[in-house]
Design a protein around this motif. Structure first.
Motif, short mmCIF file in Angstrom:
data_model
loop_
_atom_site.label_atom_id
_atom_site.label_comp_id
_atom_site.label_asym_id
_atom_site.label_seq_id
_atom_site.Cartn_x
_atom_site.Cartn_y
_atom_site.Cartn_z
N GLY A 63 0.79 -1.22 0.00
CA GLY A 63 0.00 0.00 0.00
C GLY A 63 0.83 1.27 0.00
O GLY A 63 2.06 1.24 0.00
N THR A 64 0.11 2.36 0.00
CA THR A 64 0.70 3.69 0.13
C THR A 64 0.30 4.21 1.51
O THR A 64 -0.63 3.68 2.13
CB THR A 64 0.17 4.65 -0.95
N PRO A 65 0.93 5.27 2.00
CA PRO A 65 0.50 5.82 3.29
C PRO A 65 -0.97 6.27 3.28
O PRO A 65 -1.63 6.23 4.30
CB PRO A 65 1.44 7.02 3.48
N GLU A 66 -1.47 6.66 2.12
CA GLU A 66 -2.85 7.11 2.02
C GLU A 66 -3.85 5.96 1.95
O GLU A 66 -4.99 6.09 2.37
CB GLU A 66 -3.04 8.01 0.80
N THR A 67 -3.44 4.82 1.39
CA THR A 67 -4.39 3.72 1.19
C THR A 67 -4.32 2.65 2.27
O THR A 67 -5.25 1.88 2.43
CB THR A 67 -4.18 3.05 -0.19
N LEU A 123 11.49 8.78 -3.02
CA LEU A 123 11.12 8.07 -4.24
C LEU A 123 10.47 9.00 -5.25
O LEU A 123 9.76 9.92 -4.88
CB LEU A 123 10.13 6.94 -3.92
N GLY A 124 10.69 8.71 -6.49
CA GLY A 124 9.98 9.43 -7.54
C GLY A 124 8.58 8.85 -7.68
O GLY A 124 8.16 7.99 -6.91
N PRO A 125 7.84 9.30 -8.69
CA PRO A 125 6.46 8.84 -8.85
C PRO A 125 6.33 7.35 -9.19
O PRO A 125 5.27 6.77 -8.97
CB PRO A 125 5.93 9.70 -10.00
N TYR A 148 4.38 -1.98 -9.91
CA TYR A 148 5.78 -2.22 -10.27
C TYR A 148 6.49 -2.99 -9.15
O TYR A 148 7.28 -3.90 -9.40
CB TYR A 148 6.51 -0.91 -10.53
N GLY A 149 6.22 -2.60 -7.91
CA GLY A 149 6.84 -3.26 -6.77
C GLY A 149 6.42 -4.72 -6.64
O GLY A 149 7.23 -5.58 -6.29
N ASN A 166 4.43 5.69 -3.26
CA ASN A 166 3.64 6.91 -3.14
C ASN A 166 2.39 6.90 -4.00
O ASN A 166 1.52 7.75 -3.84
CB ASN A 166 4.49 8.14 -3.48
N ASN A 167 2.29 5.96 -4.94
CA ASN A 167 1.08 5.85 -5.77
C ASN A 167 0.84 4.40 -6.17
O ASN A 167 1.70 3.54 -6.01
CB ASN A 167 1.13 6.78 -6.99
#
Length: 155
Positions: free
Chosen positions: A96-100, A114-116, A144-145, A137-138
């Motif tokens: 996940g991301t910090p927001e999700t 990190l970039g986008p 990709y990860g 971050n998105n």
């Protein structure tokens, strides 16, 4: 002479159809995205790290694709299902991301560097539980990860 021509023709057709017939069992996706079982020692080594996946409850399309691919790939490599979990357990893969996924935000990972399209894959202890984290971050970077982790596990 004609009999030899027919025999040669039959042999050529058989050779040509042989590989085609065996590749029909897999679609185009399965032909390049294979997740064969890992060697027994490697599977046993990973058993305690990849028991379940903790991901956002309402994932975006890219995150859903990452979850699906992780479940498909890990299940194939480990020889058992890797279910989704709603809670952190020992051997959970956090995605996940910090927001999700609030838990990702609590881990103090260097996501600001990190970039986008960047992501982090780490093995860490979370509340004294062994876990692997894929954070970004998105949502596209999470996908990709996920592919990167699957590739690392196959090596």
């Amino acid at each position: 002479m004609i009999r030899n021509v027919y025999a040669l023709f039959a042999l050529l057709v058989a050779l040509w159809l042989g590989p085609v017939g065996s590749s029909r069992a897999e679609d185009g996706y399965a032909l390049w995205m294979r997740y064969p079982p890992l060697p027994t020692a490697r599977r046993e080594q990973l058993q305690g790290w990849l028991g379940s996946i903790l991901a956002p409850q309402s994932p975006s399309a890219p995150t859903r694709a990452a979850i699906d691919e992780l479940q498909r790939g890990l299940s194939g490599m480990l020889g058992r299902p890797v279910p989704l979990s709603k809670t952190l357990q020992s051997g959970t893969l956090l995605l996940g991301t910090p927001e999700t996924l609030a838990r990702i935000g609590q881990l103090d990972l260097p996501l600001d560097r990190l970039g986008p399209e960047g992501f982090i894959i780490r093995s860490i202890d979370v509340d004294d539980r062994a876990a692997i984290v894929i954070a970004a971050n998105n949502d596209i970077a999470l996908l990709y990860g996920a592919f990167a982790l699957l590739r690392l596990l196959q090596n």
